[in-house]
Design a protein around this motif. Structure first.
Motif, PDB file in Angstrom:
ATOM      1  N   ILE A  38       2.474   1.676  -3.434  1.00 19.19           N
ATOM      2  CA  ILE A  38       1.478   2.342  -4.476  1.00 19.19           C
ATOM      3  C   ILE A  38       1.237   3.578  -4.270  1.00 19.19           C
ATOM      4  CG2 ILE A  38      -0.905   1.862  -5.236  1.00 19.19           C
ATOM      5  CD1 ILE A  38      -0.653  -1.078  -4.725  1.00 19.19           C
ATOM      6  N   LEU A  39       1.211   4.054  -2.876  1.00 24.20           N
ATOM      7  CA  LEU A  39       0.874   5.505  -2.718  1.00 24.20           C
ATOM      8  C   LEU A  39       2.066   6.460  -2.955  1.00 24.20           C
ATOM      9  CD1 LEU A  39      -1.128   7.704  -1.246  1.00 24.20           C
ATOM     10  CD2 LEU A  39      -0.014   7.078   0.991  1.00 24.20           C
ATOM     11  N   CYS A  40       3.014   5.828  -2.741  1.00 22.36           N
ATOM     12  CA  CYS A  40       4.434   6.522  -3.155  1.00 22.36           C
ATOM     13  C   CYS A  40       4.416   6.787  -4.726  1.00 22.36           C
ATOM     14  CB  CYS A  40       5.702   5.972  -2.508  1.00 22.36           C
ATOM     15  SG  CYS A  40       7.162   6.669  -3.004  1.00 22.36           S
ATOM     16  N   ILE A  41       4.259   5.768  -5.372  1.00 25.30           N
ATOM     17  CA  ILE A  41       4.281   5.815  -6.803  1.00 25.30           C
ATOM     18  C   ILE A  41       3.251   6.680  -7.454  1.00 25.30           C
ATOM     19  CG2 ILE A  41       4.003   4.583  -9.052  1.00 25.30           C
ATOM     20  CD1 ILE A  41       5.369   2.088  -7.538  1.00 25.30           C
ATOM     21  N   SER A  42       1.969   6.653  -6.931  1.00 24.72           N
ATOM     22  CA  SER A  42       0.778   7.504  -7.358  1.00 24.72           C
ATOM     23  C   SER A  42       1.277   8.985  -6.924  1.00 24.72           C
ATOM     24  CB  SER A  42      -0.449   6.973  -6.309  1.00 24.72           C
ATOM     25  OG  SER A  42      -0.727   5.972  -6.701  1.00 24.72           O
ATOM     26  N   VAL A  43       2.003   9.264  -5.841  1.00 26.22           N
ATOM     27  CA  VAL A  43       2.312  10.806  -5.530  1.00 26.22           C
ATOM     28  C   VAL A  43       3.389  11.166  -6.587  1.00 26.22           C
ATOM     29  CG1 VAL A  43       3.484  12.296  -3.984  1.00 26.22           C
ATOM     30  CG2 VAL A  43       1.657  10.528  -2.985  1.00 26.22           C
ATOM     31  N   LEU A  61       4.014  10.145  -9.525  1.00 27.63           N
ATOM     32  CA  LEU A  61       3.049  10.174 -10.796  1.00 27.63           C
ATOM     33  C   LEU A  61       2.564  11.338 -11.121  1.00 27.63           C
ATOM     34  CD1 LEU A  61       2.131   6.522 -11.935  1.00 27.63           C
ATOM     35  CD2 LEU A  61       4.006   7.927 -12.894  1.00 27.63           C
ATOM     36  N   PHE A  62       1.843  11.688  -9.935  1.00 24.14           N
ATOM     37  CA  PHE A  62       0.710  13.128  -9.734  1.00 24.14           C
ATOM     38  C   PHE A  62       1.583  14.178  -9.978  1.00 24.14           C
ATOM     39  CE2 PHE A  62      -0.938  16.525  -7.226  1.00 24.14           C
ATOM     40  CZ  PHE A  62      -2.289  16.719  -7.954  1.00 24.14           C
ATOM     41  N   LYS A  78       0.968  -1.195   0.077  1.00 20.32           N
ATOM     42  CA  LYS A  78       0.047   0.170   0.126  1.00 20.32           C
ATOM     43  C   LYS A  78       0.847   1.285   0.037  1.00 20.32           C
ATOM     44  CE  LYS A  78      -4.140  -1.701   2.228  1.00 20.32           C
ATOM     45  NZ  LYS A  78      -4.901  -1.687   3.360  1.00 20.32           N
TER      46      LYS A  78
END
Length: 133
Positions: A10-15, A17-18, A7
């Motif tokens: 995934i959160l780190c990668i999402s941030v 990418l954002f 989790k």
């Protein structure tokens, strides 16, 4: 433990990418604005390799008046230039004022030697406040 690690990854990668998407969007927006601004604006105040008369905007329909300031010894001379399409510009000497030449940076001396163009009387008055003391 494994579930929490996944989790967080995934959160780190999402941030990341954002933030990358926001950065790219801001970059391309700023580049577009700068490109549009560079295409519509010209260097009207000082032209490095051209005589000052070509720096003034030329309209094909009506005559144009502008002011030009040039350094002559320890004086700055102000002239009014009248351009009529199809005719050479007519320059009329208005007045001059003394300046302390040693207090002026070399880049400003170079610009003043070539001539600095002002479209309005207000721009000229602001210039005189800077140099006329």
């Amino acid at each position: 433990m494994n579930n929490k690690l996944i989790k967080n990854t995934i959160l780190c990668i999402s941030v990341i990418l954002f933030l990358t998407a926001v950065g790219c969007t801001a970059y391309y927006a700023a580049a577009g604005i700068l490109r549009k601004t560079a295409a519509t604006e010209t260097a009207e105040a000082v032209m490095a390799d051209m005589p000052p008369k070509t720096a003034a905007p030329v309209s094909s329909a009506s005559p144009i008046d502008y002011y030009i300031a040039r350094l002559n010894g320890s004086n700055i001379e102000i002239s009014l230039v009248h351009e009529t399409p199809g005719e050479p510009p007519k320059e009329k000497y208005l007045y001059s004022f003394d300046v302390y030449r040693n207090g002026i940076p070399e880049s400003d001396i170079s610009d003043l030697t070539r001539g600095i163009i002002f479209k309005t009387r207000e721009e000229l008055a602001s210039f005189e406040e800077d140099f006329g003391s």
